[in-house]
Scaffold this motif. Structure first.
Motif, PDB file in Angstrom:
ATOM      1  N   LEU A   8       0.828  -1.208   0.000  1.00 41.14           N
ATOM      2  CA  LEU A   8       0.000   0.000   0.000  1.00 41.14           C
ATOM      3  C   LEU A   8       0.862   1.257   0.000  1.00 41.14           C
ATOM      4  CD1 LEU A   8      -2.905  -0.663   2.555  1.00 41.14           C
ATOM      5  CD2 LEU A   8      -3.114  -0.341   0.083  1.00 41.14           C
ATOM      6  N   ASN A  48       2.758   1.673  -3.432  1.00 42.80           N
ATOM      7  CA  ASN A  48       1.957   1.585  -4.653  1.00 42.80           C
ATOM      8  C   ASN A  48       2.382   0.402  -5.512  1.00 42.80           C
ATOM      9  OD1 ASN A  48       0.061   2.184  -6.620  1.00 42.80           O
ATOM     10  ND2 ASN A  48       1.338   3.730  -7.629  1.00 42.80           N
ATOM     11  N   MET A  55      -6.233  -3.417  -6.125  1.00 45.48           N
ATOM     12  CA  MET A  55      -6.709  -2.043  -5.979  1.00 45.48           C
ATOM     13  C   MET A  55      -8.155  -1.926  -6.454  1.00 45.48           C
ATOM     14  SD  MET A  55      -4.610  -0.146  -4.355  1.00 45.48           S
ATOM     15  CE  MET A  55      -5.616   1.333  -4.524  1.00 45.48           C
ATOM     16  N   TRP A  69      -5.068   4.331  -6.463  1.00 47.86           N
ATOM     17  CA  TRP A  69      -4.017   4.627  -5.481  1.00 47.86           C
ATOM     18  C   TRP A  69      -3.612   6.090  -5.578  1.00 47.86           C
ATOM     19  CZ3 TRP A  69       0.733   6.749  -4.929  1.00 47.86           C
ATOM     20  CH2 TRP A  69       1.430   6.464  -3.744  1.00 47.86           C
ATOM     21  N   SER A  70      -3.371   6.695  -4.434  1.00 46.67           N
ATOM     22  CA  SER A  70      -2.824   8.055  -4.378  1.00 46.67           C
ATOM     23  C   SER A  70      -2.252   8.282  -2.995  1.00 46.67           C
ATOM     24  CB  SER A  70      -3.896   9.114  -4.676  1.00 46.67           C
ATOM     25  OG  SER A  70      -4.859   9.169  -3.638  1.00 46.67           O
ATOM     26  N   LEU A 118      -3.665   7.324   1.021  1.00 53.02           N
ATOM     27  CA  LEU A 118      -2.906   6.789   2.146  1.00 53.02           C
ATOM     28  C   LEU A 118      -2.962   7.718   3.345  1.00 53.02           C
ATOM     29  CD1 LEU A 118       0.326   5.367   0.493  1.00 53.02           C
ATOM     30  CD2 LEU A 118      -1.726   4.129   1.217  1.00 53.02           C
ATOM     31  N   LEU A 120      -9.241   0.073   3.221  1.00 51.48           N
ATOM     32  CA  LEU A 120      -7.834  -0.314   3.109  1.00 51.48           C
ATOM     33  C   LEU A 120      -7.314  -0.912   4.414  1.00 51.48           C
ATOM     34  CD1 LEU A 120      -8.317   2.259   1.106  1.00 51.48           C
ATOM     35  CD2 LEU A 120      -5.827   2.238   0.943  1.00 51.48           C
TER      36      LEU A 120
END
Length: 325
Positions: A70, A73, A80, A87-88, A92, A135
């Motif tokens: 995570l 990436n 995902m 993802w960014s 997070l 997540l």
């Protein structure tokens, strides 16, 4: 005192157009509470802002390789997609902060008897994968943390989100000190529903009266049987009749009555409650504010003596059954 936990980062996540996740609801709820209701002018309500957890803290709950993937990436695209977010770094940052917020909510509940997190409830995150917009499992993380606090030897997670708390159930299956209690729609996400310690699966189109009567009986029995030192309450509003992912037929007043039932019962039994707002899904994010506000209304009634007369509990409670929860 009624402590609330919030951080602006909860709604600071850029998502693709028409994404199903109502990311702006956290900001809208906070604005409603602070601007429309002017809660900050009350001396008996405080806003607390969490500091993000460190990623290494999560590795005692989730698989270290999953957490590292995570962070870096490097999760496969299919995993995902299962989570449901692109993802960014924003993703997070908000995840680590929201997880910290639920942990802080537990600590404040132990101090004041009640605390509410204006986020949280990411119960579909499992040991080594995320799912369903989740997540990291903040409920399991905060429950484990609670057991490190003085006087907390048993925690009960009461998960009233319309979707089964599958990640919480699997993560805590072998922990005798944390009781998982899921109240959910029997035919809804996820398709595979592992056993919680207590499962109350209700059929689609369950109405307000049937929901409250079924839940009340099992709630009282579960608390009597397990006698937790802390309740971690997921007050998801996707049980509402107009929710786009819910499939229940519970009214707005019914959501208030459910929240009032949990908070009132726990206060009567002197059990601290750490509440998170949980799920709620509509394309018009503003329409989620009224359902989510019911938790605050119920808490203000019970803990601060500020009533909302039009939404006071009115349902007739059935006697609890004699079987085990």
């Amino acid at each position: 005192m009624l402590p609330l936990v919030y951080h602006p980062i909860y709604s600071q996540l850029e998502l693709p157009a028409n994404h199903r996740y109502p990311i702006s609801k956290y900001r809208r709820l906070y604005q409603h509470l602070t601007e429309d209701l002017d809660l900050l002018q009350r001396s008996d309500i405080e806003i607390h802002q969490p500091v993000p957890v460190q990623a290494d803290e999560l590795k005692g709950l989730h698989h270290p390789d999953y957490i590292d993937a995570l962070l870096n990436n490097t999760l496969p695209a299919a995993k995902m997609r299962r989570i449901g977010f692109p993802w960014s770094q924003q993703l997070l940052d908000r995840t680590l902060t929201s997880t910290a917020g639920t942990r802080m909510t537990v600590e404040l509940a132990c101090r004041y008897g009640i605390s509410i997190h204006l986020s949280g409830g990411y119960h579909h995150a499992h040991h080594d994968f995320g799912s369903g917009f989740c997540l990291v499992n903040d409920l399991a993380f905060a429950a484990r943390h609670a057991l490190t606090l003085p006087g907390i030897d048993k925690v009960m997670i009461i998960d009233c989100d319309v979707h089964h708390g599958d990640g919480t159930a699997t993560l805590l299956a072998d922990d005798d000190h944390i009781i998982t209690f899921s109240v959910h729609c029997e035919k809804n996400f996820p398709a595979r529903k592992p056993d919680s310690d207590i499962d109350l699966a209700l059929p689609r189109d369950t109405n307000t009266t049937d929901y409250l009567n079924a839940f009340s009986g099992v709630l009282h029995l579960a608390l009597a049987q397990h006698q937790p030192d802390l309740v971690l309450y997921d007050a998801g509003v996707d049980i509402h009749q107009h929710d786009e992912l819910g499939y229940f037929n519970v009214s707005l007043a019914g959501i208030y009555q459910r929240d009032h039932l949990v908070l009132h019962t726990c206060r009567e039994q002197m059990i601290p409650v750490a509440a998170v707002i949980g799920g709620g899904y509509r394309h018009d994010h503003q329409t989620l504010i009224a359902p989510h506000s019911q938790l605050l209304h119920a808490a203000m009634d019970i803990y601060l003596g500020h009533r909302v007369p039009s939404l006071e509990p009115t349902f007739t409670q059935e006697k609890p059954h004699d079987g085990r929860a």
